[in-house]
Motif scaffolding. Structure first.
Motif, PDB file in Angstrom:
ATOM      1  N   THR A  22      27.941   7.864  -6.581  1.00 29.97           N
ATOM      2  CA  THR A  22      26.748   8.672  -6.324  1.00 29.97           C
ATOM      3  C   THR A  22      26.658   9.781  -7.370  1.00 29.97           C
ATOM      4  O   THR A  22      27.676  10.178  -7.956  1.00 29.97           O
TER       5      THR A  22
ATOM      6  N   ARG B 120      22.023  14.042 -14.521  1.00 29.45           N
ATOM      7  CA  ARG B 120      21.347  13.166 -13.560  1.00 29.45           C
ATOM      8  C   ARG B 120      20.089  12.525 -14.136  1.00 29.45           C
ATOM      9  O   ARG B 120      19.801  11.380 -13.855  1.00 29.45           O
TER      10      ARG B 120
ATOM     11  N   ASP C  86      29.512   2.396  -9.268  1.00 27.54           N
ATOM     12  CA  ASP C  86      28.736   2.498  -8.025  1.00 27.54           C
ATOM     13  C   ASP C  86      28.777   3.903  -7.427  1.00 27.54           C
ATOM     14  O   ASP C  86      28.480   4.086  -6.245  1.00 27.54           O
TER      15      ASP C  86
ATOM     16  N   ASP D 114      26.343  12.911  -6.874  1.00 26.24           N
ATOM     17  CA  ASP D 114      27.196  14.033  -6.461  1.00 26.24           C
ATOM     18  C   ASP D 114      28.652  13.802  -6.850  1.00 26.24           C
ATOM     19  O   ASP D 114      29.329  14.717  -7.312  1.00 26.24           O
TER      20      ASP D 114
END
Length: 136
Positions: free
Chosen positions: A60, A31, A58, A62
């Motif tokens: 996330t 991340r 695009d 997670d």
């Protein structure tokens, strides 16, 4: 359909041939750096930005964090995104389908700026620009 011993031997031979390619032993999403890190059986680790891979642009963090490796190690899968990456193609610089890659290259080419492109645009403008499409 019954499997014979010969069928099993042929399948094992195909699997051994595929295993001769570099294959993933681990994959994770970092991340902090916004990179997918892929560890290969050779000890090499590769990091790639998700926006380069079809289906991940695009996503996330997670969704990017959930990565499955195929039993052969030749495929990576993001189940939440329904996105896949074939490891041998990834090592050759192919990050998606041929159509998707062509769109990426076309978009990059359309954004390029060079003296030759500027001169051609000026010359076409002096000719009246791009012809209008005829109403069919």
């Amino acid at each position: 359909m019954a499997m014979t011993d010969d069928d099993i031997k042929q399948a094992e031979a195909r699997m051994a041939a595929e295993r001769s390619h570099a294959h993933a032993t681990a994959a994770r999403y970092n991340r902090r750096n916004n990179r997918v890190i892929v560890s290969l059986h050779t000890g090499l680790e590769l990091a790639l930005p998700p926006h380069l891979v079809e289906g991940l642009a695009d996503a996330t963090p997670d969704a990017l964090s959930e990565i499955e490796i195929s039993p052969s190690g030749l495929g990576l899968r993001w189940p939440q995104l329904d996105a896949d990456l074939y490891v041998p193609a990834f090592l050759e610089g192919q990050f998606g389908s041929k159509a998707w890659m062509a769109r990426q290259l076309g978009a990059a080419g359309g954004k390029s700026r060079s003296p030759a492109k500027s001169n051609a645009a000026r010359a076409n403008g002096l000719k009246g620009g791009r012809p209008r499409k005829k109403q069919g």
